[in-house]
Design a protein around this motif. Sequence first.
Motif, PDB file in Angstrom:
ATOM      1  N   VAL A   1       3.863 -36.413   2.895  1.00 25.17           N
ATOM      2  CA  VAL A   1       3.250 -35.099   2.754  1.00 25.17           C
ATOM      3  C   VAL A   1       1.856 -35.296   2.189  1.00 25.17           C
ATOM      4  O   VAL A   1       1.581 -36.281   1.499  1.00 25.17           O
ATOM      5  CB  VAL A   1       4.068 -34.141   1.848  1.00 25.17           C
ATOM      6  N   ILE A   2       0.998 -34.359   2.501  1.00 24.12           N
ATOM      7  CA  ILE A   2      -0.341 -34.346   1.932  1.00 24.12           C
ATOM      8  C   ILE A   2      -0.328 -33.300   0.829  1.00 24.12           C
ATOM      9  O   ILE A   2       0.031 -32.147   1.066  1.00 24.12           O
ATOM     10  CB  ILE A   2      -1.410 -33.996   2.990  1.00 24.12           C
ATOM     11  N   ALA A   3      -0.651 -33.704  -0.374  1.00 23.35           N
ATOM     12  CA  ALA A   3      -0.683 -32.791  -1.522  1.00 23.35           C
ATOM     13  C   ALA A   3      -2.128 -32.575  -1.934  1.00 23.35           C
ATOM     14  O   ALA A   3      -2.900 -33.523  -2.010  1.00 23.35           O
ATOM     15  CB  ALA A   3       0.109 -33.387  -2.679  1.00 23.35           C
ATOM     16  N   ARG A   4      -2.475 -31.342  -2.185  1.00 25.99           N
ATOM     17  CA  ARG A   4      -3.851 -31.005  -2.545  1.00 25.99           C
ATOM     18  C   ARG A   4      -3.908 -30.324  -3.901  1.00 25.99           C
ATOM     19  O   ARG A   4      -3.101 -29.463  -4.212  1.00 25.99           O
ATOM     20  CB  ARG A   4      -4.434 -30.057  -1.518  1.00 25.99           C
ATOM     21  N   ARG A   5      -4.878 -30.735  -4.662  1.00 30.16           N
ATOM     22  CA  ARG A   5      -5.272 -30.060  -5.898  1.00 30.16           C
ATOM     23  C   ARG A   5      -6.783 -29.972  -5.849  1.00 30.16           C
ATOM     24  O   ARG A   5      -7.415 -30.751  -5.127  1.00 30.16           O
ATOM     25  CB  ARG A   5      -4.853 -30.879  -7.129  1.00 30.16           C
ATOM     26  N   PRO A   6      -7.384 -29.074  -6.597  1.00 27.88           N
ATOM     27  CA  PRO A   6      -8.850 -28.999  -6.565  1.00 27.88           C
ATOM     28  C   PRO A   6      -9.480 -30.374  -6.830  1.00 27.88           C
ATOM     29  O   PRO A   6      -9.179 -31.022  -7.827  1.00 27.88           O
ATOM     30  CB  PRO A   6      -9.178 -28.008  -7.680  1.00 27.88           C
ATOM     31  N   GLY A   7     -10.281 -30.824  -5.886  1.00 21.93           N
ATOM     32  CA  GLY A   7     -10.978 -32.095  -6.033  1.00 21.93           C
ATOM     33  C   GLY A   7     -10.131 -33.329  -5.798  1.00 21.93           C
ATOM     34  O   GLY A   7     -10.585 -34.445  -6.001  1.00 21.93           O
ATOM     35  N   ARG A   8      -8.889 -33.147  -5.347  1.00 20.24           N
ATOM     36  CA  ARG A   8      -7.998 -34.309  -5.192  1.00 20.24           C
ATOM     37  C   ARG A   8      -7.047 -34.088  -4.020  1.00 20.24           C
ATOM     38  O   ARG A   8      -6.420 -33.056  -3.895  1.00 20.24           O
ATOM     39  CB  ARG A   8      -7.197 -34.494  -6.467  1.00 20.24           C
ATOM     40  N   THR A   9      -6.941 -35.086  -3.171  1.00 24.90           N
ATOM     41  CA  THR A   9      -5.989 -35.076  -2.072  1.00 24.90           C
ATOM     42  C   THR A   9      -5.135 -36.323  -2.204  1.00 24.90           C
ATOM     43  O   THR A   9      -5.654 -37.410  -2.440  1.00 24.90           O
ATOM     44  CB  THR A   9      -6.721 -35.088  -0.712  1.00 24.90           C
ATOM     45  N   ALA A  10      -3.835 -36.168  -2.051  1.00 22.77           N
ATOM     46  CA  ALA A  10      -2.938 -37.310  -2.164  1.00 22.77           C
ATOM     47  C   ALA A  10      -1.959 -37.327  -1.004  1.00 22.77           C
ATOM     48  O   ALA A  10      -1.520 -36.284  -0.539  1.00 22.77           O
ATOM     49  CB  ALA A  10      -2.161 -37.232  -3.482  1.00 22.77           C
ATOM     50  N   ALA A  11      -1.647 -38.517  -0.537  1.00 25.51           N
ATOM     51  CA  ALA A  11      -0.569 -38.698   0.435  1.00 25.51           C
ATOM     52  C   ALA A  11       0.625 -39.216  -0.343  1.00 25.51           C
ATOM     53  O   ALA A  11       0.519 -40.209  -1.060  1.00 25.51           O
ATOM     54  CB  ALA A  11      -0.973 -39.703   1.504  1.00 25.51           C
ATOM     55  N   LYS A  12       1.732 -38.530  -0.228  1.00 28.86           N
ATOM     56  CA  LYS A  12       2.961 -38.967  -0.879  1.00 28.86           C
ATOM     57  C   LYS A  12       3.890 -39.487   0.202  1.00 28.86           C
ATOM     58  O   LYS A  12       4.327 -38.734   1.074  1.00 28.86           O
ATOM     59  CB  LYS A  12       3.623 -37.819  -1.624  1.00 28.86           C
ATOM     60  N   ILE A  13       4.150 -40.770   0.159  1.00 31.83           N
ATOM     61  CA  ILE A  13       5.074 -41.372   1.116  1.00 31.83           C
ATOM     62  C   ILE A  13       6.471 -41.201   0.523  1.00 31.83           C
ATOM     63  O   ILE A  13       6.789 -41.765  -0.521  1.00 31.83           O
ATOM     64  CB  ILE A  13       4.753 -42.860   1.352  1.00 31.83           C
ATOM     65  N   VAL A  14       7.297 -40.404   1.185  1.00 29.88           N
ATOM     66  CA  VAL A  14       8.620 -40.097   0.647  1.00 29.88           C
ATOM     67  C   VAL A  14       9.709 -40.921   1.315  1.00 29.88           C
ATOM     68  O   VAL A  14      10.837 -40.970   0.827  1.00 29.88           O
ATOM     69  CB  VAL A  14       8.942 -38.592   0.755  1.00 29.88           C
ATOM     70  N   PHE A  15       9.368 -41.555   2.410  1.00 28.17           N
ATOM     71  CA  PHE A  15      10.336 -42.399   3.118  1.00 28.17           C
ATOM     72  C   PHE A  15       9.564 -43.388   3.961  1.00 28.17           C
ATOM     73  O   PHE A  15       8.593 -43.009   4.632  1.00 28.17           O
ATOM     74  CB  PHE A  15      11.230 -41.541   4.024  1.00 28.17           C
ATOM     75  N   LEU A  16       9.955 -44.645   3.914  1.00 28.53           N
ATOM     76  CA  LEU A  16       9.396 -45.646   4.807  1.00 28.53           C
ATOM     77  C   LEU A  16      10.443 -46.733   4.957  1.00 28.53           C
ATOM     78  O   LEU A  16      10.832 -47.376   3.979  1.00 28.53           O
ATOM     79  CB  LEU A  16       8.093 -46.248   4.264  1.00 28.53           C
TER      80      LEU A  16
END
Length: 183
Positions: A137-152
């Motif tokens: 999932v792509i998670a967004r906060r002001p000034g920050r974007t993160a990719a959270k890998i929940v399964f691989l």
Amino acid sequence: HFLRLLAVRPGLTSIRFSTYVNNRASIAINERFGFKVRTTLSVKAWQGSRIDLAGKGTRERAARSASQANVAAIRDPAVIAGFLERSHYFAETQGLLVEGWRAFPFTSARFLERYAATGCCRGVFLGGTLSGLAARVIARRPGRTAAKIVFLDASDDDTAGALLDDVFRNLTETSNRDDGGGE
């Protein structure tokens, strides 16, 4: 007070919380409330910029991976569910689906609803069989974007590397408005 309110909630069978493994004070307080350590999991993080992700070395590695494995969006619930059934991933997480610091009991239905239906699954087919799957999932906060890998999970290291490179490449190509699959 909050736990007393939850205790009378119909259908509620468990309450879980996550804390840093070395946060002794938090662990001690919550054990006094009756919580027990279920498992210890590791969350890995890397901080950088899109420029760092799109650097020459990263692009070259991603190009090598991309040339060896075709990573594509996977939305077919039956194909994804079949792969999940063959996977050892949830045995390793003791049946938990972990998204950042949040952990949920794994069910195929939850996985399919949260990740497959929203376009967050990417996979590699080899010989007509799904040989690797990543959900993020792509998670967004002001000034920050993160990719959270929940399964691989993948049948081999090269496929796993191609999936991981695809997540990074996709993050560099994700617009700031995108909040889901990033496609």
